[in-house]
Scaffold this active site. Structure first.
Site, PDB file in Angstrom:
ATOM      1  N   ARG A   1     -11.853  -9.425 -77.577  1.00 19.23           N
ATOM      2  CA  ARG A   1     -12.930  -8.472 -78.208  1.00 19.23           C
ATOM      3  C   ARG A   1     -12.215  -8.515 -79.569  1.00 19.23           C
ATOM      4  O   ARG A   1     -11.062  -7.948 -79.955  1.00 19.23           O
ATOM      5  CB  ARG A   1     -12.596  -6.804 -77.750  1.00 19.23           C
ATOM      6  CG  ARG A   1     -13.402  -6.016 -78.398  1.00 19.23           C
ATOM      7  CD  ARG A   1     -13.347  -4.504 -77.587  1.00 19.23           C
ATOM      8  NE  ARG A   1     -14.019  -3.461 -78.647  1.00 19.23           N
ATOM      9  CZ  ARG A   1     -13.317  -2.661 -79.089  1.00 19.23           C
ATOM     10  NH1 ARG A   1     -12.049  -2.518 -79.119  1.00 19.23           N
ATOM     11  NH2 ARG A   1     -13.893  -1.797 -79.643  1.00 19.23           N
TER      12      ARG A   1
ATOM     13  N   GLU B   1     -15.605   3.269 -81.928  1.00 26.05           N
ATOM     14  CA  GLU B   1     -15.293   4.698 -81.878  1.00 26.05           C
ATOM     15  C   GLU B   1     -15.950   5.504 -83.144  1.00 26.05           C
ATOM     16  O   GLU B   1     -15.306   5.819 -84.278  1.00 26.05           O
ATOM     17  CB  GLU B   1     -13.834   4.790 -82.164  1.00 26.05           C
ATOM     18  CG  GLU B   1     -12.964   4.370 -81.098  1.00 26.05           C
ATOM     19  CD  GLU B   1     -11.551   4.165 -81.420  1.00 26.05           C
ATOM     20  OE1 GLU B   1     -10.964   4.553 -82.287  1.00 26.05           O
ATOM     21  OE2 GLU B   1     -10.722   4.107 -80.242  1.00 26.05           O
TER      22      GLU B   1
ATOM     23  N   HIS C   1     -15.940  -2.033 -87.049  1.00 21.87           N
ATOM     24  CA  HIS C   1     -14.919  -1.469 -86.776  1.00 21.87           C
ATOM     25  C   HIS C   1     -14.160  -0.927 -87.965  1.00 21.87           C
ATOM     26  O   HIS C   1     -13.274  -1.363 -88.507  1.00 21.87           O
ATOM     27  CB  HIS C   1     -13.776  -2.441 -86.044  1.00 21.87           C
ATOM     28  CG  HIS C   1     -12.907  -1.821 -85.234  1.00 21.87           C
ATOM     29  ND1 HIS C   1     -12.339  -1.999 -83.811  1.00 21.87           N
ATOM     30  CD2 HIS C   1     -12.024  -0.878 -85.544  1.00 21.87           C
ATOM     31  CE1 HIS C   1     -11.428  -1.459 -83.479  1.00 21.87           C
ATOM     32  NE2 HIS C   1     -11.119  -0.618 -84.485  1.00 21.87           N
TER      33      HIS C   1
ATOM     34  N   TYR D   1      -6.275   6.354 -74.757  1.00 21.80           N
ATOM     35  CA  TYR D   1      -4.862   6.096 -75.226  1.00 21.80           C
ATOM     36  C   TYR D   1      -3.834   7.414 -74.591  1.00 21.80           C
ATOM     37  O   TYR D   1      -2.817   7.220 -74.061  1.00 21.80           O
ATOM     38  CB  TYR D   1      -4.655   6.326 -76.888  1.00 21.80           C
ATOM     39  CG  TYR D   1      -5.003   4.719 -77.135  1.00 21.80           C
ATOM     40  CD1 TYR D   1      -4.113   3.764 -77.253  1.00 21.80           C
ATOM     41  CD2 TYR D   1      -6.171   4.718 -77.615  1.00 21.80           C
ATOM     42  CE1 TYR D   1      -4.437   2.820 -77.951  1.00 21.80           C
ATOM     43  CE2 TYR D   1      -7.064   3.690 -78.088  1.00 21.80           C
ATOM     44  CZ  TYR D   1      -5.870   2.385 -78.349  1.00 21.80           C
ATOM     45  OH  TYR D   1      -6.271   1.328 -78.785  1.00 21.80           O
TER      46      TYR D   1
ATOM     47  N   GLU E   1     -10.040  -0.600 -75.053  1.00 23.78           N
ATOM     48  CA  GLU E   1      -8.794  -0.440 -75.509  1.00 23.78           C
ATOM     49  C   GLU E   1      -8.054   0.580 -74.992  1.00 23.78           C
ATOM     50  O   GLU E   1      -8.478   1.603 -74.487  1.00 23.78           O
ATOM     51  CB  GLU E   1      -9.144   0.292 -76.910  1.00 23.78           C
ATOM     52  CG  GLU E   1      -9.323  -0.599 -78.127  1.00 23.78           C
ATOM     53  CD  GLU E   1      -9.363  -0.243 -79.397  1.00 23.78           C
ATOM     54  OE1 GLU E   1      -8.739   0.998 -79.708  1.00 23.78           O
ATOM     55  OE2 GLU E   1     -10.424  -0.227 -80.265  1.00 23.78           O
TER      56      GLU E   1
ATOM     57  N   ASN F   1     -12.486   3.915 -74.977  1.00 23.39           N
ATOM     58  CA  ASN F   1     -11.188   3.538 -75.473  1.00 23.39           C
ATOM     59  C   ASN F   1     -10.228   4.550 -75.055  1.00 23.39           C
ATOM     60  O   ASN F   1     -10.909   6.042 -75.103  1.00 23.39           O
ATOM     61  CB  ASN F   1     -11.252   3.565 -76.998  1.00 23.39           C
ATOM     62  CG  ASN F   1     -11.710   2.113 -77.404  1.00 23.39           C
ATOM     63  OD1 ASN F   1     -12.042   1.304 -76.610  1.00 23.39           O
ATOM     64  ND2 ASN F   1     -11.742   1.957 -78.643  1.00 23.39           N
TER      65      ASN F   1
HETATM   66  O1  IFM Z   1      -5.812   0.746 -83.982  1.00 28.09           O
HETATM   67  C1  IFM Z   1      -6.586   1.721 -83.456  1.00 28.09           C
HETATM   68  C2  IFM Z   1      -7.915   1.054 -83.611  1.00 28.09           C
HETATM   69  O2  IFM Z   1      -8.478   0.400 -84.534  1.00 28.09           O
HETATM   70  C3  IFM Z   1      -9.047   1.735 -82.848  1.00 28.09           C
HETATM   71  N1  IFM Z   1      -8.493   2.619 -81.668  1.00 28.09           N
HETATM   72  C4  IFM Z   1      -7.213   3.138 -81.443  1.00 28.09           C
HETATM   73  C5  IFM Z   1      -6.327   2.111 -82.093  1.00 28.09           C
HETATM   74  C6  IFM Z   1      -4.957   2.759 -82.043  1.00 28.09           C
HETATM   75  O3  IFM Z   1      -4.754   4.021 -82.899  1.00 28.09           O
END
Ligand code: IFM
Length: 463
Positions: free
Chosen positions: A76, A165, A120, A295, A368, A293
């Site tokens: 990606r 995002e 992006h 985290y 992500e 995405n």
């Molecule tokens: O680095 C970023 C990415 O560009 C978009 N999603 C979160 C990642 C980590 O912060």
């Protein structure tokens, strides 16, 4: 660790143009809002910028070889809009097209499916000068650019993702100011969110008009928020964050409406008159998959009257949580990543299962997931990153658990292939599976996590 995945599951890695390419003044590339932002003193840690980044623009063949060695089935990447249309409209810059043309062919030659994100975050600066995402016209400009890319790359692309995002583009870009263009205006952020939604819908239509059989998607960073207690006001705090963090995109994109509770939450800021007749029908286009995405998670509560907390859940001058001034976030607990984010694989499972339950027919792709930790490059070229390895394993298990519980997930993309420019944190945060030695010609070295990912892919992809 042994995990079960459906046949044909896709493993990949993800990157983004401004974070890795460098070569900002080469081959006719125009200026983006991130060039402007990062060159404004005081906005990016250590004064870093993307001028050179990982020098991927020149080292892309080597990077594709790393992908092949990892064994990923897909990659990606994002296209830098200012390389394609330096002014954000009109004339096409052929050398920019040629770069992605070579990249896509290079992927296909290595048996790797290209997943192309159109936007992006590197908006051409001339569009920002005309109002950026606050300006409805920008949505039409994205559709024009989408059509150019679809015509150039066509059906060699497996999936076109319109936006990455959009929450960050709208609320970090226009409300908290932590991202380019660095504004801190609540109304601007809400307008931006709507125009991003509109841009997505128009772009999907433009892509399908050129490449009817391609897959079209969008990637959202959905927020997993837990209440600090079961008190009604804390539950309502979570509802507020979900409304302006998730529902502001999910509902128009997938259901063709803005949620009434969100409209009530922000009534002091806007009456949503920026939504024009017909917009919601343009926005709600059938999706082939939804990118998610993930985290970390957070805990929110109603801000007590005597609270002196400044925790806003974001960074930058303002709060990204428009219409939710009466909400505060608790400090994250447990082991944290170098971003100060918690590690919550169970939240990952819950988020994926929750979205799948709501939209059972919709294919989900984790576009992500990854972690930043400080790394040491040893004299022999090795990088031992046990925390990143553990994060990867825990989230792979959580992903498999979500699938076992019925979530329809068809792929996972590790963020990121390489250490790169982590936006307002510059190069001080490392998310890569592969170490980039910025002080030494951007040399690449595999971390232990890259070897672990290679093994995971090999073990779970065997036919
Ligand atoms: O680095 C970023 C990415 O560009 C978009 N999603 C979160 C990642 C980590 O912060």
């Amino acid at each position: 660790m042994s995990i079960q995945l459906p046949k044909g599951f896709t493993w990949g890695t993800a990157t983004a143009s401004y974070q890795i390419e460098g070569a900002v003044n080469e081959d006719g590339r125009g200026t983006s809002i991130w060039d402007t932002y990062s060159h404004t003193p005081g906005l990016v840690l250590n004064g870093d910028n993307g001028d050179v980044a990982c020098d991927h623009y020149h080292r892309w063949e080597e990077d594709l070889d790393h992908l092949a060695r990892l064994g990923v089935q897909a990659y990606r990447f994002s296209v830098a809009w200012p390389r394609i249309q330096p002014l954000g409209a009109g004339a096409v810059n052929q050398p920019g097209i040629d770069f992605y043309d070579r990249l896509v062919d290079g992927l296909l030659d290595r048996g790797i499916r290209p997943i192309c994100t159109l936007y992006h975050w590197d908006l051409p600066q001339p569009l920002e000068d005309a109002g950026g995402w606050q300006n409805r016209e920008t949505a039409y400009r994205l559709a024009e650019y989408a059509q150019i890319i679809a015509a150039a790359l066509g059906d060699r692309i497996d999936t076109y993702t319109t936006l990455n995002e959009p929450w960050c583009s709208a609320f970090l870009g226009y409300a908290s100011g932590a991202h380019a263009p660095g504004l801190t205006e609540a109304l601007a952020a809400l307008k931006a969110a709507h125009h991003l939604n509109l841009a997505h819908g128009l772009a999907v239509q433009a892509i399908r008009a050129k490449v009817p059989n391609t897959k079209a998607s969008i990637t959202l960073n959905l927020h997993k928020v837990r209440p600090a207690s079961l008190a009604p006001e804390d539950l309502d705090a979570v509802r507020q964050i979900e409304a302006v963090g998730n529902e502001i995109f999910l509902r128009p994109l997938l259901e063709g409406c803005y949620p009434s509770d969100l409209i009530a939450d922000v009534a002091d800021i806007t009456d949503f008159s920026f939504v024009q007749d017909g917009d919601l029908a343009e926005i709600k286009q059938p999706l082939d998959c939804l990118g998610i995405n993930y985290y970390s998670s957070s805990v929110a509560r109603r801000r007590p009257n005597d609270s002196t907390s400044t925790a806003t859940g974001g960074h930058g001058g303002g709060s990204p949580w428009v219409g939710a001034d009466n909400v505060e976030f608790l400090d994250p607990t447990g082991p944290l990543t170098d971003m100060g984010w918690n590690i919550d694989p169970q939240g990952f499972t819950e988020l994926l299962v929750g979205v799948s339950k709501r939209y059972p027919d919709l294919e989900l792709v984790v576009t992500e997931n990854g972690s930043a930790f400080p790394d040491t490059l040893e004299a022999d070229g090795s990088v031992h990153d046990p925390k990143r390895v553990a994060y990867l394993e825990w989230h792979a298990e959580a992903l498999a658990e979500a699938i076992r519980l019925g979530a329809k997930i068809t792929g996972y993309y590790a963020w990121s292939l390489l250490d790169n420019f982590e936006w307002s944190w510059g190069y001080a945060r490392r998310f890569g599976l592969i170490h980039v030695d910025y002080g030494n010609g951007q040399a690449r070295h595999w971390k232990d996590s890259a070897y672990r990912y290679q093994k995971l892919i090999a073990e779970t992809s065997a036919s």
